[in-house]
Design an enzyme around this catalytic site. Structure first.
Site, PDB file in Angstrom:
ATOM      1  N   LYS A  98     -10.146   8.727  -1.449  1.00 44.21           N
ATOM      2  CA  LYS A  98     -10.695   9.277  -2.574  1.00 44.21           C
ATOM      3  C   LYS A  98     -12.098   9.068  -2.818  1.00 44.21           C
ATOM      4  O   LYS A  98     -12.814   9.573  -3.890  1.00 44.21           O
ATOM      5  CB  LYS A  98      -9.964   8.987  -3.942  1.00 44.21           C
ATOM      6  CG  LYS A  98      -8.339   9.037  -3.786  1.00 44.21           C
ATOM      7  CD  LYS A  98      -7.982   8.458  -5.217  1.00 44.21           C
ATOM      8  CE  LYS A  98      -6.472   8.522  -5.264  1.00 44.21           C
ATOM      9  NZ  LYS A  98      -5.997   7.756  -6.593  1.00 44.21           N
ATOM     10  N   ARG A 153      -0.274  -8.934  14.933  1.00 44.30           N
ATOM     11  CA  ARG A 153      -0.476 -10.338  14.946  1.00 44.30           C
ATOM     12  C   ARG A 153      -1.739 -10.728  13.839  1.00 44.30           C
ATOM     13  O   ARG A 153      -1.432 -11.746  13.253  1.00 44.30           O
ATOM     14  CB  ARG A 153      -0.434 -11.099  16.150  1.00 44.30           C
ATOM     15  CG  ARG A 153      -1.699 -10.982  17.012  1.00 44.30           C
ATOM     16  CD  ARG A 153      -1.390 -10.731  18.495  1.00 44.30           C
ATOM     17  NE  ARG A 153      -1.118  -9.319  18.580  1.00 44.30           N
ATOM     18  CZ  ARG A 153      -0.179  -8.665  19.060  1.00 44.30           C
ATOM     19  NH1 ARG A 153       0.886  -9.328  19.497  1.00 44.30           N
ATOM     20  NH2 ARG A 153       0.096  -7.477  19.245  1.00 44.30           N
ATOM     21  N   THR A 154      -2.707 -10.128  13.776  1.00 40.65           N
ATOM     22  CA  THR A 154      -3.676 -10.540  13.015  1.00 40.65           C
ATOM     23  C   THR A 154      -3.442 -10.528  11.598  1.00 40.65           C
ATOM     24  O   THR A 154      -3.457 -11.495  10.863  1.00 40.65           O
ATOM     25  CB  THR A 154      -5.205  -9.791  13.106  1.00 40.65           C
ATOM     26  OG1 THR A 154      -5.564  -9.800  14.601  1.00 40.65           O
ATOM     27  CG2 THR A 154      -6.361 -10.290  12.495  1.00 40.65           C
ATOM     28  N   HIS A 214     -14.799  -9.864  16.030  1.00 42.65           N
ATOM     29  CA  HIS A 214     -13.467 -10.289  15.461  1.00 42.65           C
ATOM     30  C   HIS A 214     -13.480 -11.874  15.440  1.00 42.65           C
ATOM     31  O   HIS A 214     -12.757 -12.603  16.396  1.00 42.65           O
ATOM     32  CB  HIS A 214     -12.327  -9.787  16.574  1.00 42.65           C
ATOM     33  CG  HIS A 214     -10.913 -10.108  16.153  1.00 42.65           C
ATOM     34  ND1 HIS A 214     -10.403 -10.686  15.081  1.00 42.65           N
ATOM     35  CD2 HIS A 214      -9.904  -9.217  16.659  1.00 42.65           C
ATOM     36  CE1 HIS A 214      -9.089 -10.598  14.883  1.00 42.65           C
ATOM     37  NE2 HIS A 214      -8.763  -9.766  15.795  1.00 42.65           N
ATOM     38  N   ARG A 226      -9.366  -5.798   7.799  1.00 39.96           N
ATOM     39  CA  ARG A 226      -9.726  -5.103   9.082  1.00 39.96           C
ATOM     40  C   ARG A 226     -10.063  -3.650   8.564  1.00 39.96           C
ATOM     41  O   ARG A 226      -9.494  -2.965   8.020  1.00 39.96           O
ATOM     42  CB  ARG A 226      -8.500  -5.081  10.005  1.00 39.96           C
ATOM     43  CG  ARG A 226      -8.548  -4.429  11.239  1.00 39.96           C
ATOM     44  CD  ARG A 226      -7.517  -4.393  12.220  1.00 39.96           C
ATOM     45  NE  ARG A 226      -7.695  -5.734  12.780  1.00 39.96           N
ATOM     46  CZ  ARG A 226      -6.965  -5.850  14.120  1.00 39.96           C
ATOM     47  NH1 ARG A 226      -6.006  -5.253  14.404  1.00 39.96           N
ATOM     48  NH2 ARG A 226      -7.040  -7.071  14.542  1.00 39.96           N
TER      49      ARG A 226
HETATM   50  C1  NCD Z   1      -7.283  -7.124  19.429  1.00 39.73           C
HETATM   51  C2  NCD Z   1      -8.071  -6.367  18.319  1.00 39.73           C
HETATM   52  O1  NCD Z   1      -7.305  -5.911  17.386  1.00 39.73           O
HETATM   53  O2  NCD Z   1      -9.224  -6.453  18.467  1.00 39.73           O
HETATM   54  N1  NCD Z   1      -6.052  -7.679  19.056  1.00 39.73           N
HETATM   55  C3  NCD Z   1      -6.017  -8.844  18.192  1.00 39.73           C
HETATM   56  O3  NCD Z   1      -6.252  -8.629  16.984  1.00 39.73           O
HETATM   57  N2  NCD Z   1      -5.231  -9.660  18.596  1.00 39.73           N
HETATM   58  C4  NCD Z   1      -7.284  -6.898  20.687  1.00 39.73           C
HETATM   59  C5  NCD Z   1      -6.834  -5.125  21.130  1.00 39.73           C
HETATM   60  O4  NCD Z   1      -6.307  -4.721  20.047  1.00 39.73           O
HETATM   61  O5  NCD Z   1      -6.831  -4.744  22.235  1.00 39.73           O
END
Ligand code: NCD
Length: 337
Positions: free
Chosen positions: A86, A57-58, A135, A107
């Site tokens: 690399k 989702r992110t 986050h 990420r």
């Molecule tokens: C979370 C994350 O990736 O930190 N999910 C998200 O981004 N909605 C939480 C998780 O992975 O548990």
């Protein structure tokens, strides 16, 4: 706060006014998300989406947000597909990608890696999660959701009682959420976690210094009582040394409809950043709650698109031009029905 050209790396950058600025703009994104109108204010802009760690989702909501404002997205997924394997430094990658894109969503599995990357970037970088650290965009969407849901059930938004449940040590969403809620007055935090997975001292002192009440318990039924909101989380198994160690905690806390009815106050709102771990040995948030009107998880994930649209509009300095680039939606959509 002047967002134009800024990176979004940590909630530490925000004061309460800046959070409210994002939330107010995110509310204005509702007609676009609901396909009642469209805005092409980012026509011609390019987002580089670099996800070096699993995400659904992110990643997709960053892309959806950029697309909904008329921009285009280039994606790379997984470390294996990048030159980082690399031996390229984050700094060099950032310099290169900055030449190709107008904004970067990223990420990465290591704490502070996104900040390191941003130091080499010449376009705004939005942190989509850096290891167990932070986050920030999730915290903004969680805050948006908290206020929206409290209003929906007719509750006062001036006092917030919230229980954060699960892997509070490794969960970056609860770190950023605690930081952001600390900016608001009268928050009572209840941290529900096994001792070994308790909230880091660093975050506790942020809440404490802001003068908030804090309760700690290892017992779910105690933690669920007298709350306005309960924020469940998954055991972050990928951050443990061994699966066996993670399995000691998976399934320790399970919220089911029966437990909700037994312990939660009327209209307690249930949130979860998702993904919920629905495998039988974990199942921290049972799908028998899906019919519970106070289960906010899918409204929460939808709010992520609006908040990310708002952030892109702000960092790219087009927040006042949305309407100028607005037109009708031509295709069929049942989103508002
Ligand atoms: C979370 C994350 O990736 O930190 N999910 C998200 O981004 N909605 C939480 C998780 O992975 O548990």
């Amino acid at each position: 706060m002047d967002f134009q050209g800024q990176h979004i790396l940590s909630i530490e950058q925000f004061d309460r006014e800046a959070v409210e600025q994002v939330i107010t703009l995110a509310e204005q994104m509702t007609p676009y998300l609901n396909r009642q109108k469209r805005s092409t204010v980012l026509d011609g802009a390019i987002l580089a989406s670099l996800f070096f760690e699993p995400s659904t989702r992110t990643r997709v909501s960053f892309s959806s947000a950029f697309n909904l404002l008329g921009g285009k997205v280039m994606e790379t997924v997984g470390m294996g597909a990048s030159s980082l394997t690399k031996g390229e430094s984050l700094y060099d990658t950032a310099q290169v990608i900055s030449g190709y894109a107008d904004a970067i969503a990223m990420r990465h599995p290591e704490a502070f890696s996104v900040s390191e990357f941003a130091s080499g970037a010449t376009v705004p970088v939005l942190n989509g999660g850096d290891g167990a650290n932070e986050h920030p965009t999730q915290a903004l969407l969680d805050t948006f959701t908290i206020f929206d849901e409290l209003k929906r059930v007719g509750k006062n938004t001036k006092n917030i009682r919230i229980a954060l449940v699960g892997d509070l040590k490794n969960g970056r969403t609860v770190h950023s959420l605690s930081r952001i809620l600390s900016l608001f007055p009268n928050v009572e935090f209840t941290f529900v976690a096994p001792n070994a997975l308790s909230m880091p001292e660093k975050i506790l002192s942020v809440c404490d210094n802001a003068g908030h009440r804090m309760n700690m318990t290892q017992d779910l039924s105690t933690g669920l009582q007298n709350q306005d909101l309960v924020y469940m989380t998954r055991v972050q198994e990928e951050r443990f040394n061994t699966q066996e160690e993670a399995d000691l905690y998976r399934g320790k806390y399970r919220l089911t409809q029966k437990i909700y009815e037994q312990y939660c106050a009327t209209n307690t709102i249930i949130m979860h950043p998702l993904p919920r771990d629905s495998r039988p040995e974990a199942n921290e948030l049972s799908d028998d709650m899906n019919r519970n009107p106070n289960l906010a998880i899918f409204r929460q994930s939808n709010n992520g698109v609006k908040v990310r649209m708002a952030l892109f509009a702000l960092v790219l300095g087009v927040e006042k031009q949305l309407k100028q680039h607005e037109s009708d939606v031509n295709w069929y959509s049942n989103k508002t029905k």
